[in-house]
Design a protein around this motif. Sequence first.
Motif: not given
Lengths: 497, 123
Positions: A327-350
Amino acid sequence: MNEQLIPLIVIAPLLTALITPLLAYLSAKLVRAFSILSVLISLIGAISVLLTVIENGPLSYFFGSWPPPIGIEYYIDPLGGTMAVLIAAVSFLVAIYSGPFYKNEKWYREGGCYGLHLLITAGLLGMSVTGDIFNLYVFFEISSLATYGLISTGGPKALVASFKYLILGTIGTSFYLLGVGYLYSITGTLNMLDLAEKLQPLIDSPAIIIAMTLMAVGLTLKMAQFPLHGWLPDAHTYAPPPLSALMSGIVIKVPAYILLRVYFFIIGPANGPIPQILTILGWLAALGIIFGSVMAIAQSELKRMLAYSSVAQISYVVLGLAIGNSLSLIGAILHMINHAVMKSCLFFVAGAYIFKTGEHSIDKLRGIYKKMPLSMGAFVIAALSMIGIPPMAGFFSKWYLVFGAIEANLWPYVVVIILSSLLNLVYFLRVIEIIYLKGIDDSNSDLDIIKPKKGFELPLTLLIPILVLSLGIIVIGLSNEQIVTQVLQFAIPGGGY
Amino acid sequence: MIQQVFASNIIYGLIMLLFILGIYGMLEKKNFLKKILGMNMMQVAVIIFFLTLGQKLGAAVPILIPGVDNVDIYANPLPHTLMLTAIVVSLSILGVALALLMQIQRQYGSIEENEVLRRMNDE
């Protein structure tokens, strides 16, 4: 046929990177078109390979038809394929986004910027598809060197930040290389699958303890895990905006992927020194989550706040690896994907905010929503996702992490994850409040006059990637179940087949 | 005798010393050029470590002698080829580092860390 696509994923951006200076001499538009096109080829290649891999099992490509362990092998399993798709997708959006930022450079500088961007992409893609740990080191250095070069184009302060990153990054990669040396010295092979086989009888040898510790230090340094994060805030803050998004989105994720690959696929999570190392990494990650979030609250500069938030968020991935159940490994990989999308979006706006106003500080965001309604809407979506509000993507990876921690009876980690969501709320709501609520009753404000009279609030090349990513956050959030059941459960060790 | 001791143990201690000296230089020295020198020392330590792995007492050069198929008598060529790549990598890092250093010197007029940071914060 699909085996032939594997090298294409890496070669398309690599070759284009080499001809960018020439293309730039002919025409600046040509460079841009070729860069975007080559990353698009990688993206399509990566997606089609991933689909094949999920259906038929891992694919291999032997360079020069030398079979492993003699030759270099490219080996894609669902995990590597997922990373390749993520890298190519983020890099594609960044390539589109970077247009207005590099436009005012001289022709050779513009060609160079795109060339370095492609080299970073090629290096990271190579790291995700290679099946050879020394080849991985070479790709590691290709992407790192290109990153140092591209950071330094961000202005006078970026030079020092880039130098600092170069010194620390080289320590990181040298530690990794030394670890490779130890593994090679006891097995005589560099191929990942071969290593996994040959290491099993030697699993308690002291050389493995040393090799794994060296790799842990090197890789955590490169991914800016808490006590070794010193280079990250400056490098993220002073880098040109497209690169900040690329770095926070994928450059710091790939070392985490290698850690997962080496610890869980080559050695095995229950073997040798791995459980002890993972326990230490887990506690450091828990400290890092709290530290990064608290530091982010204290920042007054938008990009620096996001950079400290990255320090906290990469720790989630490490925390997921440290807990170590499926469960936590799926969470970790999913978080890699999610964070890549979210943080790129935030940095794009910045970056768009800097592009539009030339300001960097959070205080100057006052009432900016009147000027940039769409991009600030995207910022809010991404910020809510970072906090972990349910329909957005960020909620689901935290959900898996929390359930993994509960399953493993690691309650302190549960407390840390929930506490950090609260801290995320503190620093993002502060920004959102300044954007929307402050300055409304500012009667002498000239914001109303600046309202766009015609056209869009930003050049379309900036606006479209921002909107695509913010839509992506919601789409990934809504379809998280499909992503997990159809892709990610094959990506974890022992899953699927 | 001495050859054997060096080949078996002492060499690793020396490599470790060089590696740690390199890291010490990179982290402790305030002059940027000295940091680069420390970085190079550390990389050389890793390169020598790999080369040591390929060494064998009394082994022949790894070129196939006709009629001799026994691999035990040849030295291992793989670490050397790997380290050729690593040397190229370290050379390119050195190049980038020196180019950055030139730009820093041009921008701030100094390559001492304290001085550069002071001028950076003054701006």
